[in-house]
Design an enzyme around this catalytic site. Structure first.
Site, PDB file in Angstrom:
ATOM      1  N   LYS A  72       0.829  -1.209   0.000  1.00  0.00           N
ATOM      2  CA  LYS A  72       0.000   0.000   0.000  1.00  0.00           C
ATOM      3  C   LYS A  72       0.869   1.268   0.000  1.00  0.00           C
ATOM      4  CE  LYS A  72      -2.859   0.737   3.640  1.00  0.00           C
ATOM      5  NZ  LYS A  72      -2.623   2.062   4.275  1.00  0.00           N
ATOM      6  N   SER A  73       1.864   1.304   0.859  1.00  0.00           N
ATOM      7  CA  SER A  73       2.719   2.505   0.939  1.00  0.00           C
ATOM      8  C   SER A  73       3.420   2.761  -0.380  1.00  0.00           C
ATOM      9  CB  SER A  73       3.788   2.314   2.025  1.00  0.00           C
ATOM     10  OG  SER A  73       3.200   2.288   3.290  1.00  0.00           O
TER      11      SER A  73
ATOM     12  N   SER B  90       6.991   9.130  12.267  1.00  0.00           N
ATOM     13  CA  SER B  90       5.919   9.059  11.281  1.00  0.00           C
ATOM     14  C   SER B  90       6.461   9.199   9.863  1.00  0.00           C
ATOM     15  CB  SER B  90       4.879  10.153  11.539  1.00  0.00           C
ATOM     16  OG  SER B  90       3.995  10.223  10.419  1.00  0.00           O
TER      17      SER B  90
ATOM     18  N   ASP C 124       1.986  -1.151  11.811  1.00  0.00           N
ATOM     19  CA  ASP C 124       0.640  -1.566  11.398  1.00  0.00           C
ATOM     20  C   ASP C 124       0.328  -3.016  11.775  1.00  0.00           C
ATOM     21  OD1 ASP C 124       0.119   0.920  10.314  1.00  0.00           O
ATOM     22  OD2 ASP C 124       0.825   0.372   8.322  1.00  0.00           O
TER      23      ASP C 124
ATOM     24  N   LYS D 140      -4.415   5.751  14.789  1.00  0.00           N
ATOM     25  CA  LYS D 140      -4.506   5.094  13.480  1.00  0.00           C
ATOM     26  C   LYS D 140      -5.975   5.129  13.011  1.00  0.00           C
ATOM     27  CE  LYS D 140      -0.173   4.139  13.077  1.00  0.00           C
ATOM     28  NZ  LYS D 140       0.627   4.884  12.112  1.00  0.00           N
TER      29      LYS D 140
ATOM     30  N   ARG E 129      -7.524  -3.185   9.501  1.00  0.00           N
ATOM     31  CA  ARG E 129      -6.624  -4.119  10.186  1.00  0.00           C
ATOM     32  C   ARG E 129      -7.276  -4.726  11.432  1.00  0.00           C
ATOM     33  NH1 ARG E 129      -2.553  -3.589   6.731  1.00  0.00           N
ATOM     34  NH2 ARG E 129      -1.933  -1.493   6.147  1.00  0.00           N
TER      35      ARG E 129
END
Ligand code: S3P
Length: 442
Positions: free
Chosen positions: A27-28, A173, A326, A353, A402
């Site tokens: 995803k990133s 972050s 995550d 999150k 998640r």
């Protein structure tokens, strides 16, 4: 993008998981591939792009700002960029859906372009803090009006030329780091991010790959100084997106805890800034083998073989948190099946999150009969020693993909089914999660 109808789904005690699967793209990396391709001059090609709602939100936003983005029938994506500095004024609000990464990174891009954009999102995203990007981007000259508490909806008016900045990250972050680096792309001079705790480095790798002048220097204290020179010119690229380790995580833990399981997950990205979970599960006694280690698209990748294992609780070193940030929800499920106590600390970031992942996981674990204590910065879990959990409850997913997938996995080792109140959020990051699970159960 925002689905108002809840779709409950139940998961029950599973047969052993067996076979080989390939998981969808990271995803990133997918977000970044679209954004940088949309800023290059010429046509970039991306294969393995994650086609989840979050990434599609990024694609829609880049289109709204002038890029041409098309998916060909063979699954390859073609992106024609506008060039750094060339983003166009979007005519409507940009709907970010559930995606914090889209929001924060795109705010960075808009901040140094002479355009104004409004960002909106779903209920989960609208509750998340944006002050962490509003502050540095404001220092670079962007004018940002946010909803109370520094939240969405918000409007950002970029400044071109923006003012270069040297900014020390107040929290670990990658989204904040990336927002500033992306703003730096169209800012004359050197923009620097000072990163005391390393976070995922996909932006740095990919910016370099596209030809940006970006350097990383680690000082005597282990702090990273990442410097980008604007105004950059990006060259189009061909990108292969590796499988997402954060998606693989659900099947890694599922195979460890469902008796008799033996699975192989092909093509999993194992960038050191992302691979913390594999090490932690190894310390707990998990039988995880990395096979055929190689590089794909500038990222380390391997096939991951996982066999059912007797897990033992551990104290998780808070220093590994950024490399598995995550993966804590699914680690908590592994801990609930382990022998003895697992203690986690230093996880304040989990509270901001897609949901408050400490509170929501503690509530769900309790509901399905696990023993858990919630602390300010972590959970303490006393595991079942491998015995099934009672299950037999409906768990609230709070629009957090998640959380939904973690409790789906818990259902596989529960006496009575575990019901997720709404399974739809899974499509934000892992649209074929249930299909792959069914494959492994055949
Ligand atoms: C991401 C960074 C992390 C992670 C998120 C994706 C990214 O967020 O939780 O899922 O792609 O940069 P933070 O930067 O808030 O830690």
């Amino acid at each position: 993008m925002t689905d108002q109808t809840a779709t409950p789904q139940s998961f029950s005690a599973s047969v052993p998981l067996r076979g080989q699967i390939a998981i969808p793209g990271d995803k990133s990396i997918s977000h970044r591939a679209l954004m940088l391709s949309a800023l290059a001059v010429g046509t970039s090609r991306v294969t393995g792009l994650l086609e989840g709602h979050d990434v599609l939100a990024t694609a829609a936003a880049m289109r709204a700002m002038g890029a041409s983005i098309e998916r060909r029938e063979d699954g390859e994506w073609h992106i024609d960029g506008v060039g750094v500095g060339g983003l166009l004024q979007p005519r409507q609000a940009l709907d970010m859906g559930n995606s914090g990464t889209s929001t924060r990174l795109l705010m960075g891009l808009v901040a140094s372009h002479p355009i104004t954009a409004t960002f909106i999102g779903d209920a989960s995203l609208s509750g998340r803090p944006m002050g962490r990007v509003i502050d540095p981007l404001g220092q670079m000259g962007a004018d940002i009006s946010a909803s109370p508490g520094g939240r969405l909806p918000l409007m950002i008016r970029g400044l071109a030329p923006a003012v270069p900045l040297a900014y020390r990250l107040p929290m670990a972050s990658a989204q904040v780091k990336s927002a500033i680096l992306l703003a730096g792309l169209n800012t004359p001079g050197i923009t620097e991010v000072i990163e005391p705790v390393p976070t995922r480095d996909h932006s740095e790798r990919m910016l370099r790959g596209f030809g940006a002048d970006l350097t990383v220097e680690t000082d005597g204290e282990g702090t990273r100084h990442i410097r980008i020179r604007g105004e950059a010119e990006l060259r189009p690229q061909t990108i292969i997106v590796p499988g997402d380790p954060s998606s693989a995580a659900f099947f890694i833990v599922a195979a460890l805890i469902v008796p008799g399981s033996d699975i192989t997950i092909a093509n999993v990205g194992l960038n050191a800034t992302r691979a913390g979970l594999v090490g932690v599960l190894g310390q707990m006694g998990g039988n995880i083998e990395l096979l055929n280690a190689r590089e794909v698209g500038g990222e380390p990748v391997a096939d991951v073989r996982v066999r059912h294992s007797t897990l033992t609780g551990i104290e998780v070193d808070p220093a590994v948190a950024p490399s598995m940030i995550d993966e804590f929800p699914i680690l908590f499920i592994a801990a609930a099946l382990a022998q003895g106590r697992t203690v986690t600390t230093g996880l304040d970031e989990l509270r901001v999150k897609e949901s408050d992942r400490l509170a929501v996981m503690a509530a769900g674990l309790r509901a399905i009969g696990a023993r858990v204590e919630e602390r300010a910065d972590g959970l303490i879990i006393d595991g079942s020693g491998g015995d099934s959990l009672p299950g037999g409850a409906t768990v609230a997913g709070h629009l957090d993909h998640r959380i939904c997938m973690s409790f789906a996995v818990a259902g596989l080792v529960s006496e009575a089914p575990v019901t997720i109140d709404d399974i739809a959020p899974v499509a934000t990051s892992f649209p074929n999660f249930e299909a792959l699970l069914a494959e492994l159960q055949q």
